[in-house]
Design an enzyme around this catalytic site. Structure first.
Site, PDB file in Angstrom:
ATOM      1  CG  HIS A  18      28.605 153.518  82.563  1.00 59.62           C
ATOM      2  ND1 HIS A  18      27.797 153.475  81.448  1.00 59.62           N
ATOM      3  CD2 HIS A  18      29.513 154.493  82.321  1.00 59.62           C
ATOM      4  CE1 HIS A  18      28.208 154.398  80.583  1.00 59.62           C
ATOM      5  NE2 HIS A  18      29.250 155.029  81.096  1.00 59.62           N
ATOM      6  CG  HIS A  20      33.799 157.146  81.280  1.00 55.70           C
ATOM      7  ND1 HIS A  20      33.896 156.873  79.930  1.00 55.70           N
ATOM      8  CD2 HIS A  20      32.472 157.230  81.557  1.00 55.70           C
ATOM      9  CE1 HIS A  20      32.668 156.817  79.409  1.00 55.70           C
ATOM     10  NE2 HIS A  20      31.794 157.023  80.376  1.00 55.70           N
ATOM     11  CE  LYS A 104      28.437 152.712  76.015  1.00 49.87           C
ATOM     12  NZ  LYS A 104      28.538 153.513  77.198  1.00 49.87           N
ATOM     13  CG  HIS A 141      25.446 156.652  74.929  1.00 49.06           C
ATOM     14  ND1 HIS A 141      26.187 157.370  75.839  1.00 49.06           N
ATOM     15  CD2 HIS A 141      24.554 157.540  74.419  1.00 49.06           C
ATOM     16  CE1 HIS A 141      25.772 158.629  75.867  1.00 49.06           C
ATOM     17  NE2 HIS A 141      24.779 158.754  75.002  1.00 49.06           N
ATOM     18  CG  HIS A 179      24.321 156.665  80.760  1.00 49.03           C
ATOM     19  ND1 HIS A 179      23.544 156.650  79.625  1.00 49.03           N
ATOM     20  CD2 HIS A 179      25.608 156.571  80.334  1.00 49.03           C
ATOM     21  CE1 HIS A 179      24.328 156.555  78.575  1.00 49.03           C
ATOM     22  NE2 HIS A 179      25.586 156.491  78.980  1.00 49.03           N
ATOM     23  CG  ASP A 252      28.445 157.997  82.522  1.00 48.91           C
ATOM     24  OD1 ASP A 252      29.568 157.708  82.074  1.00 48.91           O
ATOM     25  OD2 ASP A 252      27.606 158.642  81.866  1.00 48.91           O
TER      26      ASP A 252
HETATM   27  O1  DOR Z   1      28.757 162.603  80.092  1.00 49.30           O
HETATM   28  C1  DOR Z   1      29.331 161.693  79.514  1.00 49.30           C
HETATM   29  N1  DOR Z   1      30.686 161.572  79.552  1.00 49.30           N
HETATM   30  N2  DOR Z   1      28.614 160.803  78.830  1.00 49.30           N
HETATM   31  C2  DOR Z   1      29.182 159.875  78.075  1.00 49.30           C
HETATM   32  O2  DOR Z   1      28.476 159.115  77.474  1.00 49.30           O
HETATM   33  C3  DOR Z   1      30.659 159.827  77.907  1.00 49.30           C
HETATM   34  C4  DOR Z   1      31.319 160.411  79.057  1.00 49.30           C
HETATM   35  C5  DOR Z   1      32.807 160.664  78.835  1.00 49.30           C
HETATM   36  O3  DOR Z   1      33.490 159.795  78.314  1.00 49.30           O
HETATM   37  O4  DOR Z   1      33.270 161.723  79.241  1.00 49.30           O
HETATM   38 ZN    ZN Z   2      29.750 156.829  80.203  1.00 47.46          ZN
END
Ligand code: DOR
Ligand code: ZN
Length: 350
Positions: A18, A20, A104, A141, A179, A252
């Site tokens: 997971h 970003h 997702k 999520h 998460h 995450d």
């Molecule tokens: O803390 C988070 N940041 N939780 C999420 O689900 C999305 C993520 C983000 O894209 O910044």
């Molecule tokens: Zn995330």
């Protein structure tokens, strides 16, 4: 030899289930922080606009590969952002052509860039049924978004109101509850017999809600799902170090510029990519379970996704405190790196 006396640990190269990576300048700045140590990662689709179709995912994957530093070997495993308009045939095509690994599910409004997420879960039933048939996992999520539900209860409520009905109606669908932050979620996953697993982040193994709120508000510890009380953190550590195949690493890691975090309505997200493996080694060592780190970071994830573990290895070496930057600079501004609040002694060799 007690695991506490170990000073070197070689494990299969880890994957991040997971992650970003964002896009553009941010992507170029943060990608090397992951591709330095990790072989593969499940890439979150919550861009603006989101990665909704197979074509979007293919184009995004190309941009990620273009941003990869020379000499790094890394495979992005793409996801499609589920909307109420997602076409089951496009999902099937994305999976069969190898473009996307998972879909997702963001409940609408749950977190950063989730406005196009799902409001009425019945509307996505045909997609979920298609996915169950082709064996494509759904990454979830797991938080309800209702204003009348306390933010600290949103994960537990999601299990009862959303996850249980989905699993009952589509028992063959593989689901990753992402998460997880609560004992409730750990228990729910542990009690399940098949097709359910959970990822755990690095930071939720280390911080509880006091870290965010006691002694002054700490925006760099704010993420979603928000960290819960200490007993929940302990439950997460027990699940992670247990070796149980249903729990694996999904960092995450979610970079936001300091400007976006440090304001009256700051963004959710913690950037852990640069020091994740050092943090994890510290957590597993403290639990006297260093040898289970490989299961958590390198073996259980691929097994659930039906992929082979990586062939090559990394070695963690224990020594004097590791140095890592307080923040990394990007063309959009600095991004603060997660500070676990204690010294890290394990570094990834090489
Ligand atoms: O803390 C988070 N940041 N939780 C999420 O689900 C999305 C993520 C983000 O894209 O910044
Ligand atoms: Zn995330």
């Amino acid at each position: 030899m007690s695991e506490k006396e170990l000073t070197r640990l070689t494990i299969r190269r880890p994957d991040d289930w997971h992650l970003h990576l964002r896009d553009g300048a941010m992507l170029r700045a943060v990608l090397p922080e992951t591709s330095r140590h990790f072989a593969r990662a499940i890439i979150m689709p919550n861009l603006v606009p989101p990665v909704v179709t197979a074509d979007h995912a293919k184009a995004y994957r190309d941009r990620i590969m273009d941003a990869l530093p020379e000499g790094h070997s890394f495979t992005p495993l793409m996801t499609l952002y589920l909307t109420e308009d997602t076409d089951p045939a496009d999902v099937r095509y994305a999976h069969e052509s190898g473009i996307a690994t998972a879909v997702k599910l963001y409940p609408a409004g749950a977190t950063t860039n989730s406005a196009s997420g799902v409001r009425d879960f019945e509307k996505v039933r045909p997609v979920l049924e298609e996915m169950a048939e082709i064996g494509m996992p759904l990454c979830v999520h797991g938080e309800v978004t209702d204003n009348d539900i306390d933010i600290f209860d949103r994960e537990a409520t999601f299990i009862d109101r959303v996850l249980k009905p989905i699993r009952k109606k589509t028992p063959d669908l593989k689901i990753v509850m992402e998460h997880v932050t609560t004992q409730d979620a750990v228990d729910y996953v542990r009690d399940s017999s098949k097709n359910l697993a959970a990822t755990i982040t690095t930071h939720h193994l280390i911080i509880n809600r006091n870290h965010i709120l006691a002694g002054g508000i700490k925006p760099h510890f704010y993420c979603l799902p928000v960290a819960k009380r200490e007993a929940h953190r302990v439950a997460l550590v027990q699940a992670a170090v247990s070796g149980d195949k249903r729990f694996f690493l999904g960092t995450d890691s979610a970079p936001h510029t300091d400007a976006a975090k440090l304001q009256s309505c700051g963004c959710a997200g913690i950037f852990t990519a640069p020091n994740t493996m050092s943090c994890l080694a510290e957590v597993f060592e403290a639990a006297d379970r260093l040898k289970k780190l490989e299961a958590f970071a390198s073996l259980n994830g691929p097994a659930f996704y039906g992929l082979p573990p990586n062939d090559d290895t990394i070695t963690l070496v224990k020594g004097p405190p590791v140095t890592y930057p307080e923040s990394i600079s990007t063309e959009d501004g600095p991004v603060t790196v997660f500070d676990p609040g204690f010294d890290l002694h394990w570094r990834v060799e090489g």
